[in-house]
Motif scaffolding. Structure first.
Motif, short mmCIF file in Angstrom:
data_model
loop_
_atom_site.label_atom_id
_atom_site.label_comp_id
_atom_site.label_asym_id
_atom_site.label_seq_id
_atom_site.Cartn_x
_atom_site.Cartn_y
_atom_site.Cartn_z
N ILE A 181 0.92 -1.07 0.14
CA ILE A 181 0.02 0.10 -0.12
C ILE A 181 0.78 1.29 -0.17
O ILE A 181 0.41 2.16 -0.57
N SER A 182 1.91 1.29 0.67
CA SER A 182 2.83 2.44 0.69
C SER A 182 3.55 2.57 -0.64
O SER A 182 3.44 3.82 -1.04
N GLY A 195 -5.50 3.55 2.09
CA GLY A 195 -5.44 3.56 3.53
C GLY A 195 -5.24 1.99 4.06
O GLY A 195 -5.40 1.04 3.14
N LEU A 196 -4.88 1.95 5.32
CA LEU A 196 -4.72 0.98 5.92
C LEU A 196 -5.83 0.76 7.28
O LEU A 196 -6.04 1.87 7.54
N VAL A 197 -6.33 -0.52 7.63
CA VAL A 197 -6.97 -0.72 8.78
C VAL A 197 -6.09 -1.09 9.85
O VAL A 197 -5.30 -2.36 9.51
N GLY A 214 -0.35 7.27 3.67
CA GLY A 214 -2.14 7.31 3.49
C GLY A 214 -2.77 7.14 4.86
O GLY A 214 -2.01 7.20 5.87
N PRO A 215 -3.99 7.25 4.71
CA PRO A 215 -4.61 7.25 6.01
C PRO A 215 -4.54 5.89 6.92
O PRO A 215 -4.81 4.87 6.01
N LEU A 216 -4.72 5.99 8.18
CA LEU A 216 -4.43 4.86 8.80
C LEU A 216 -5.99 4.81 9.64
O LEU A 216 -6.05 5.44 10.87
N LEU A 217 -6.72 4.04 9.22
CA LEU A 217 -8.16 3.80 10.12
C LEU A 217 -8.05 2.94 11.31
O LEU A 217 -7.62 1.92 11.10
N ALA A 218 -8.26 3.57 12.34
CA ALA A 218 -8.17 2.91 13.66
C ALA A 218 -9.62 2.51 14.30
O ALA A 218 -10.01 3.20 15.29
#
Ligand SMILES: O=c1ccn([C@@H]2O[C@H](COP(=O)(O)O)[C@@H](O)[C@H]2O)c(=O)[nH]1
Length: 278
Positions: A181-182, A195-197, A214-218
């Motif tokens: 993803i990077s 993004g990643l979860v 990118g966004p990191l959904l937490a």
């Protein structure tokens, strides 16, 4: 076409780093005095949109809770998506899709093609048929300013056995997902669209998120035991990219719209403090 990463960056700047889920659990419907049927589902979703659609950066309907009512539930999901868009929040559909590439292309058309009734700003996707199998989603997202959040290190305890297994080159499965993803986000400004979860419950696992861009959904905050204060342990120097996500913790405050807004403001304040160290 403005990218999802740019749109998300602006939404978070204007509204704050928060994603709230619409998860109409049967227990929540009962707690809100609603029937466990499509009428209850519709009232629940409309109430969340009314309370939060004009103030939260990202709203994340959980598809499963709509699908359980069949075509009528999916119809309510479609109208919820439209209402959220009209209210101004970005819509992330939590649907965790993944399959062979030719089928992923159909999922991409379902959620990321602007002509689809289920068109949303971004979706969640599962990489366990290989990150490369998700390429049709990445391509359609890029073409239409959409985003894809790929599962990396999920918030549930069962995920670790698969995600932290070590591959032949010595990296964990999750790290290979993170690295792929990077690559997709390389050079994107101000933020990549892929993004990643990464669950807020997982503690310090030693994974390297520094190159994600990118966004990191937490998810996993509140009901699953994750805390805003604990985000620093999970994300370290990647904290600025974190998008904290709460569902039940906020939804428990309903059905009163003022109480829902107050709950969202409370968790947003906690997250701002945790993410900025203020
Ligand atoms: O790793 C993951 C990925 C997705 N989820 C989803 O987020 C919400 C969490 O709900 P809470 O009520 O805040 O626990 C839910 O829709 C999950 O399917 C996750 O929890 N963990």
């Amino acid at each position: 076409m403005e990218s999802f990463g740019a749109r998300l960056h602006r939404a978070v700047t204007e509204r704050g780093p928060l994603c709230v889920g619409i998860d109409p659990h049967p227990g929540l419907l009962a707690r809100w005095g609603l029937s466990d049927d499509v009428r209850g589902l519709d009232r629940f979703s409309r109430t969340v949109v009314e309370a939060l659609g004009d103030r939260v950066a990202v709203v994340k309907p959980q598809s499963a809770f709509f699908e359980r009512f069949g075509s009528q539930g999916v119809g309510i999901l479609e109208s919820t998506i439209r209402q959220l868009r009209d209210a101004g929040s970005l819509v992330l559909l939590d649907v965790k899709r993944g399959d062979i590439g030719s089928t992923v292309a159909a999922y991409a058309a379902a959620y990321l093609d602007p002509s689809s009734p289920l068109y949303v700003d971004a979706v969640t996707a599962s990489p366990y048929l290989g990150v490369g199998s998700l390429a049709p989603m990445f391509e359609l997202a890029a073409a239409h300013g959409g985003g894809v959040f790929v599962l990396a290190l999920t918030s549930n305890p069962e995920g670790a056995a698969v995600q932290r297994a070590v591959t032949a080159d010595g990296r964990t499965v999750a790290q290979t997902v993170i690295d792929e993803i990077s690559q997709l986000n390389r050079g994107a400004e101000p933020l990549g669209s892929f993004g990643l979860v990464v669950g807020a419950t997982i503690g310090d696992t030693g994974h390297d998120l520094s190159g994600v861009n990118g966004p990191l959904l937490a998810p996993g905050l509140g009901a699953q035991g994750g805390t805003a204060a604990g985000l620093r342990t999970v994300f370290g120097s990647s904290l600025p990219s974190v998008l904290p996500s709460y569902s039940r913790e906020v939804l428990h405050a309903g059905p009163d719209t003022a109480a829902l807004r107050a709950a969202a403001e409370r968790v947003l304040a906690d997250c701002r403090a945790a993410l900025t160290g203020a």
